[in-house]
Design a protein around this motif. Structure first.
Motif, PDB file in Angstrom:
ATOM      1  N   GLU A  38       0.688  -1.188   0.088  1.00 54.67           N
ATOM      2  CA  GLU A  38       0.104   0.209   0.048  1.00 54.67           C
ATOM      3  C   GLU A  38       0.855   1.286   0.061  1.00 54.67           C
ATOM      4  N   HIS A  39       0.208   2.272  -0.795  1.00 53.44           N
ATOM      5  CA  HIS A  39       0.959   3.533  -0.816  1.00 53.44           C
ATOM      6  C   HIS A  39       0.610   4.311   0.631  1.00 53.44           C
ATOM      7  N   ILE A  46     -10.830  -0.378  -3.638  1.00 52.52           N
ATOM      8  CA  ILE A  46     -10.445  -1.717  -4.260  1.00 52.52           C
ATOM      9  C   ILE A  46      -9.321  -2.271  -3.544  1.00 52.52           C
ATOM     10  N   ILE A  47      -8.408  -1.506  -3.450  1.00 56.53           N
ATOM     11  CA  ILE A  47      -7.206  -2.144  -2.477  1.00 56.53           C
ATOM     12  C   ILE A  47      -7.668  -2.683  -0.845  1.00 56.53           C
ATOM     13  N   LEU A  48      -8.423  -1.736  -0.326  1.00 59.83           N
ATOM     14  CA  LEU A  48      -8.971  -2.340   0.932  1.00 59.83           C
ATOM     15  C   LEU A  48      -9.926  -3.384   0.969  1.00 59.83           C
ATOM     16  N   GLU A  53     -10.879  -8.924   1.996  1.00 60.35           N
ATOM     17  CA  GLU A  53     -11.436 -10.363   1.506  1.00 60.35           C
ATOM     18  C   GLU A  53     -10.055 -11.309   1.592  1.00 60.35           C
ATOM     19  N   GLU A  54      -8.956 -11.102   1.388  1.00 58.92           N
ATOM     20  CA  GLU A  54      -7.909 -12.190   1.431  1.00 58.92           C
ATOM     21  C   GLU A  54      -7.697 -12.497   2.970  1.00 58.92           C
ATOM     22  N   HIS A  55      -7.856 -11.671   3.691  1.00 49.74           N
ATOM     23  CA  HIS A  55      -7.931 -11.986   5.307  1.00 49.74           C
ATOM     24  C   HIS A  55      -8.956 -12.773   5.547  1.00 49.74           C
ATOM     25  N   ARG A  56     -10.148 -12.461   5.233  1.00 50.20           N
ATOM     26  CA  ARG A  56     -11.264 -13.240   5.367  1.00 50.20           C
ATOM     27  C   ARG A  56     -10.941 -14.767   4.916  1.00 50.20           C
ATOM     28  N   HIS A  57     -10.704 -14.960   3.692  1.00 48.16           N
ATOM     29  CA  HIS A  57     -10.115 -16.070   3.179  1.00 48.16           C
ATOM     30  C   HIS A  57      -9.354 -16.950   4.343  1.00 48.16           C
ATOM     31  N   GLU A 162     -11.008  -7.437 -10.957  1.00 39.96           N
ATOM     32  CA  GLU A 162     -10.467  -6.191 -10.545  1.00 39.96           C
ATOM     33  C   GLU A 162      -9.167  -5.732 -10.957  1.00 39.96           C
ATOM     34  N   MET A 163      -8.287  -6.995 -10.964  1.00 37.93           N
ATOM     35  CA  MET A 163      -6.735  -6.735 -11.273  1.00 37.93           C
ATOM     36  C   MET A 163      -6.699  -6.666 -12.701  1.00 37.93           C
ATOM     37  N   ILE A 164      -7.353  -7.061 -13.263  1.00 37.71           N
ATOM     38  CA  ILE A 164      -7.384  -7.054 -14.873  1.00 37.71           C
ATOM     39  C   ILE A 164      -7.720  -5.388 -15.216  1.00 37.71           C
ATOM     40  N   ASN A 165      -8.707  -4.906 -14.606  1.00 37.40           N
ATOM     41  CA  ASN A 165      -9.223  -3.458 -14.501  1.00 37.40           C
ATOM     42  C   ASN A 165      -7.866  -2.406 -14.475  1.00 37.40           C
TER      43      ASN A 165
END
Ligand SMILES: [Fe+2]
Ligand SMILES: [Fe+2]
Length: 204
Positions: A38-39, A46-48, A53-57, A162-165
């Motif tokens: 993160e900057h 989107i970054i948040l 979501e990765e933490h939730r996984h 989102e990553m593709i965007n």
């Protein structure tokens, strides 16, 4: 090969718990990497969302273990993971190799390099997640397991989009670079699967 490995893992509660724990470890490591890239100020929704979501996984996969056996895999010690050394090496090596590639292709450094690495590494991981989780889910259904990862599959599909965007905004030529990064990831992933297979052969 992955299919047959996953079938023998799901058939054995101890191995299955370790597998869930290994996925949880990787999700947690991925979440930490996103936050670390993160900057200081330019952090968008989107970054948040992605980090959350990765933490939730990581949490969700850890929770699933209690459906198999409450006593198993409480932490992330090596004895509670499958192929711990290869698992840790996969993420680390992916990051290093992609940084090296991006540095030479785009001549980036500092925060710009960190951000570009976030885009491409996460992209490759999302492509992998979109392949791996559905294969695993199908095997869970077939084995009538209480474990399920459907909610993760749904979110990972969103992440890839989102990553593709974001990659489209980063470079007009993103697809060619992404293809190179996918090659790097595939070699590391194949290596990891190889290690899992070897470990299962030993424990069988
Ligand atoms: Fe994830
Ligand atoms: Fe994801």
């Amino acid at each position: 090969m992955l299919d047959s490995i996953l079938k023998s893992i799901v058939d054995d509660n101890v191995l299955h718990a370790k597998w869930l724990n290994t996925l949880s470890y990787m999700e947690n490591a991925g979440a930490k990497k996103i936050s670390a890239s993160e900057h200081k100020e330019h952090v968008n929704l989107i970054i948040l969302k992605h980090a959350a979501e990765e933490h939730r996984h990581a949490y969700y996969l850890k929770k699933q273990i209690s459906k198999l056996d409450e006593a198993l895999c409480k932490t992330y010690t090596n004895a509670e993971l499958l192929s711990p050394n290869h698992t840790k090496y996969y993420l680390h090596a992916l990051d290093i190799s992609v940084c090296r590639y991006l540095k030479s292709e785009f001549n980036l450094s500092g925060y710009d390099l960190k951000f570009a690495a976030y885009l491409f590494v996460t992209y490759a991981i999302e492509v992998r997640a979109d392949e791996l989780y559905p294969v695993y889910q199908a095997i869970l259904v077939e084995a009538k397991s209480k474990v399920n990862v459907k909610s993760i599959i749904l979110e990972e599909e969103g992440h890839l989009e989102e990553m593709i965007n974001q990659l489209v905004g980063f470079s007009d030529d993103w697809e060619n670079h992404a293809a190179e990064v996918i090659k790097i990831e595939k070699a590391l992933f194949d290596n990891w699967v190889e290690a899992l297979n070897a470990e299962l052969l030993i424990s069988a």
